[in-house]
Design a protein around this motif. Structure first.
Motif, PDB file in Angstrom:
ATOM      1  N   PRO A 531       5.299   1.611   4.275  1.00  0.00           N
ATOM      2  CA  PRO A 531       4.637   2.903   4.522  1.00  0.00           C
ATOM      3  C   PRO A 531       5.291   4.061   3.773  1.00  0.00           C
ATOM      4  CG  PRO A 531       5.949   2.222   6.422  1.00  0.00           C
ATOM      5  CD  PRO A 531       6.026   1.104   5.439  1.00  0.00           C
ATOM      6  N   ARG A 532       6.477   3.839   3.201  1.00  0.00           N
ATOM      7  CA  ARG A 532       7.138   4.948   2.482  1.00  0.00           C
ATOM      8  C   ARG A 532       6.535   5.171   1.103  1.00  0.00           C
ATOM      9  NH1 ARG A 532      12.841   2.281   2.495  1.00  0.00           N
ATOM     10  NH2 ARG A 532      11.399   0.620   1.960  1.00  0.00           N
ATOM     11  N   LEU A 533       5.739   4.216   0.632  1.00  0.00           N
ATOM     12  CA  LEU A 533       5.224   4.322  -0.742  1.00  0.00           C
ATOM     13  C   LEU A 533       3.874   5.030  -0.791  1.00  0.00           C
ATOM     14  CD1 LEU A 533       6.027   0.794  -2.241  1.00  0.00           C
ATOM     15  CD2 LEU A 533       7.458   2.834  -2.123  1.00  0.00           C
ATOM     16  N   ASN A 534       3.745   5.950  -1.728  1.00  0.00           N
ATOM     17  CA  ASN A 534       2.448   6.589  -1.984  1.00  0.00           C
ATOM     18  C   ASN A 534       1.803   5.912  -3.180  1.00  0.00           C
ATOM     19  OD1 ASN A 534       2.915   8.678  -0.059  1.00  0.00           O
ATOM     20  ND2 ASN A 534       4.405   9.496  -1.522  1.00  0.00           N
ATOM     21  N   THR A 535       0.477   5.847  -3.150  1.00  0.00           N
ATOM     22  CA  THR A 535      -0.249   5.238  -4.275  1.00  0.00           C
ATOM     23  C   THR A 535      -1.055   6.321  -4.980  1.00  0.00           C
ATOM     24  OG1 THR A 535      -0.409   3.200  -3.032  1.00  0.00           O
ATOM     25  CG2 THR A 535      -1.881   3.416  -4.906  1.00  0.00           C
ATOM     26  N   LEU A 536      -0.919   6.383  -6.303  1.00  0.00           N
ATOM     27  CA  LEU A 536      -1.638   7.386  -7.103  1.00  0.00           C
ATOM     28  C   LEU A 536      -2.515   6.684  -8.129  1.00  0.00           C
ATOM     29  CD1 LEU A 536       1.633   9.354  -7.777  1.00  0.00           C
ATOM     30  CD2 LEU A 536      -0.130  10.036  -6.145  1.00  0.00           C
TER      31      LEU A 536
END
Ligand SMILES: Cc1cc2nc3c(=O)[nH]c(=O)nc-3n(C[C@H](O)[C@H](O)[C@H](O)COP(=O)(O)O)c2cc1C
Length: 540
Positions: A531-536
């Motif tokens: 959950p710490r990762l953002n996806t762009l």
């Protein structure tokens, strides 16, 4: 005294095994000061931007695997060439956490280090170019860097005898990218990655109704001349791996050979652009020296054909879009230890890995399957946990039965389709063994199943030559890229596993010599997202 190249392969393979007592020689820590730039660029080369193409509902994923069910070949133009690269080597997303930001790509890569570079060699293409050219593909820009243009006469000679509008795709490896992190074992990972890219191209081409085939007769030096990577520079070298023909029309069974004189002519083109330096300094792990032993000389080979070609069970098609699977593919970084796979989906995945004549992606390869799958089944409904074997070349059944000395009497598992050469070798809980052998990685035990790819090893190397060594890894990478998509299509995830203990896996199976060697692991299961990762988005 010079060493026999096949012995050099045996020595390298032995020396780069991970063992219980010690891993293969490597840096042991990550030297961030020399971390390679993730993107190779050719400064000074003209950039042609390609189109980004949103995934379409058609073609359906399952359709491309059935021989004769490919869509009609689309015209070769700017849009379709854009699509081909977008669905094979392009970025698929950016990830970020805190200040850190890194790109993911359609093709998987060990450590996300991406040693594989792609090249296009083509004649005039509508909307793309009026003159024949050699281009380097830049995933960073989703564009083509024009390294050289050349005369139509040379193009006509090069492509003579191929279907109209054929073009060529070349792959190279920058060994340093992987060696920076993995040291001496890195050559193996580079070749796995080339195989993943090969699989990605086969599927992307199939989505356009095109036929992709490996061209096996050019030698390594000829490839380097054709792709321009033999041109002198002081940045990290790119080693030539392979060349494929991409054909909009069904080719004849035997493809023409590329004329040696035409390949030589590329040496003297006016090459544009200088490759960037990826790291300020390097450590020599002996990979370039080893790779010289496996350089292929010029010449077409006659490979042993299947005596009993694998047959498909032809499972029913699902309403799943090919390009959606291609672009959403991701590695699981953790598995949930709970998700179960249905028996039907398990058998379907294994069926897909068979090189059924004419079927994508293994119709890319001119040799028959050299790899078999030793499966550690943990959570598949209706199948007892245990060790299983998928014999990808049925003619090898008796040889394998003799070689795998630890197995109980073989039997087919419940409900197994008659065409699927799958056997239960022993029923037991293999979760602990799977984790330990995969360098203590929980992903190997917490999924539905994990597997080891067993290559027929000494015999093909002695028969064909040392240059067949990377080809074993290409096939392994292709199986891996396919299983990634199969997992997505089944609604779960998967991960390639390059870190495994070679001989302990051989001991589990009772393999006592180098006739078969374990060359790649893979795991399939229910993923736990971080959950710490953002996806762009991949491209702004
Ligand atoms: C040849 C190969 C070996 C790999 N080995 C491992 C491994 O041992 N452990 C692991 O967690 N991931 C492994 N991976 C997964 C990569 O780390 C992953 O592909 C990479 O980070 C890019 O992420 P993506 O697959 O989501 O695009 C491997 C991938 C490949 C292609």
């Amino acid at each position: 005294m010079s060493i026999n190249p096949v012995d050099a392969v045996f020595d390298y393979h032995q020396a780069t095994k991970h063992r219980v007592e010690a891993f293969a020689s490597g840096p042991g820590f990550l030297d961030w000061a020399t971390q390679p730039d993730p993107f190779r660029r050719y400064a000074g080369a003209r950039l042609i931007r390609l189109d980004t193409v949103a995934p379409t509902d058609e073609p359906r994923y399952d359709a491309v695997f059935t021989p004769g069910h490919l869509p009609d070949g689309l015209p070769v133009n700017l849009q379709t060439i854009s699509q081909l690269f977008y669905d094979s080597l392009a970025l698929s997303a950016w990830k970020s956490t805190g200040a850190a930001r890194w790109a993911l790509r359609v093709n998987a890569s060990s450590g996300n280090l991406h040693p594989t570079e792609g090249y296009l060699v083509c004649g005039p293409v509508e909307g793309l170019c009026e003159r024949p050219m050699v281009c380097h593909y830049t995933a960073q820009e989703h564009g083509l860097e024009v390294r050289a243009e050349f005369d139509i006469e040379l193009w006509n000679t090069l492509s003579s005898g191929f279907p109209e509008n054929t073009f060529f795709i070349g792959l190279t490896s920058i060994y340093w990218r992987e060696a920076w992190k993995y040291g001496q074992r890195a050559y193996r990972y580079c070749m796995h990655d080339a195989g993943h890219a090969l699989g990605a191209f086969s599927l992307a081409a199939a989505g356009l109704g095109w036929h992709a085939r490996l061209l096996d007769e050019p030698g390594a030096d000829e490839l380097a001349r054709l792709l321009g990577t033999s041109q002198p520079h002081t940045s990290e070298p790119e080693a030539p791996d392979l060349l494929m023909a991409c054909m909009p029309a069904q080719p004849a069974a035997a493809l023409p050979e590329l004329p040696a004189a035409a390949l030589h002519a590329f040496e003297s083109l006016a090459w544009q652009g200088q490759p960037n330096q990826l790291s300020p300094s390097h450590v020599d792990w002996g990979i370039e020296a080893f790779a010289a032993h496996v350089h292929k000389p010029h010449g077409a080979r006659t490979y042993e054909p299947f005596t009993e070609p694998p047959r498909s069970w032809s499972p029913p098609a699902r309403p799943v879009a090919l390009r959606q699977m291609i672009r959403q593919r991701r590695s699981a970084v953790a598995m949930d230890g709970q998700t179960r796979l249905s028996r039907g989906d398990f058998y379907r995945m294994l069926d897909r890995t068979l090189a059924v004549p004419g079927a994508v992606p293994f119709n890319m390869l001119p040799w028959k399957s050299q790899l078999h799958l030793a499966l550690m089944v943990h959570r598949v409904d209706g199948i007892p946990p245990g060790l299983y074997l998928l014999v990808r070349d049925p003619a090898q059944t008796a040889v394998l039965e003799q070689a795998l000395t630890q197995a109980d009497p073989w039997h087919k598992p419940p409900g197994c389709p008659e065409q699927l050469p799958l056997y239960c070798l022993m029923q037991r809980d293999t979760r602990a063994a799977a984790r330990e052998i995969s360098c203590q990685q929980d992903i190997a035990s917490d999924g539905c199943f994990s597997l080891a790819m067993l290559a027929e090893f000494s015999e093909p190397l002695e028969r064909y030559g040392a240059w067949f060594y990377p080809r074993l890894y290409w096939e392994a990478g292709m199986i891996g890229q396919l299983l990634y998509l199969e997992a997505e299509a089944a609604g779960i995830r998967s991960t390639g596993i390059g870190c495994f203990l070679d001989d302990p896996m051989h001991e589990v199976l009772g393999l006592t010599d180098r006739r078969f060697q374990d060359i790649y692991h893979f795991t399939v299961g229910g993923a736990v997202d971080d959950p710490r990762l953002n996806t762009l988005a991949p491209y702004e």
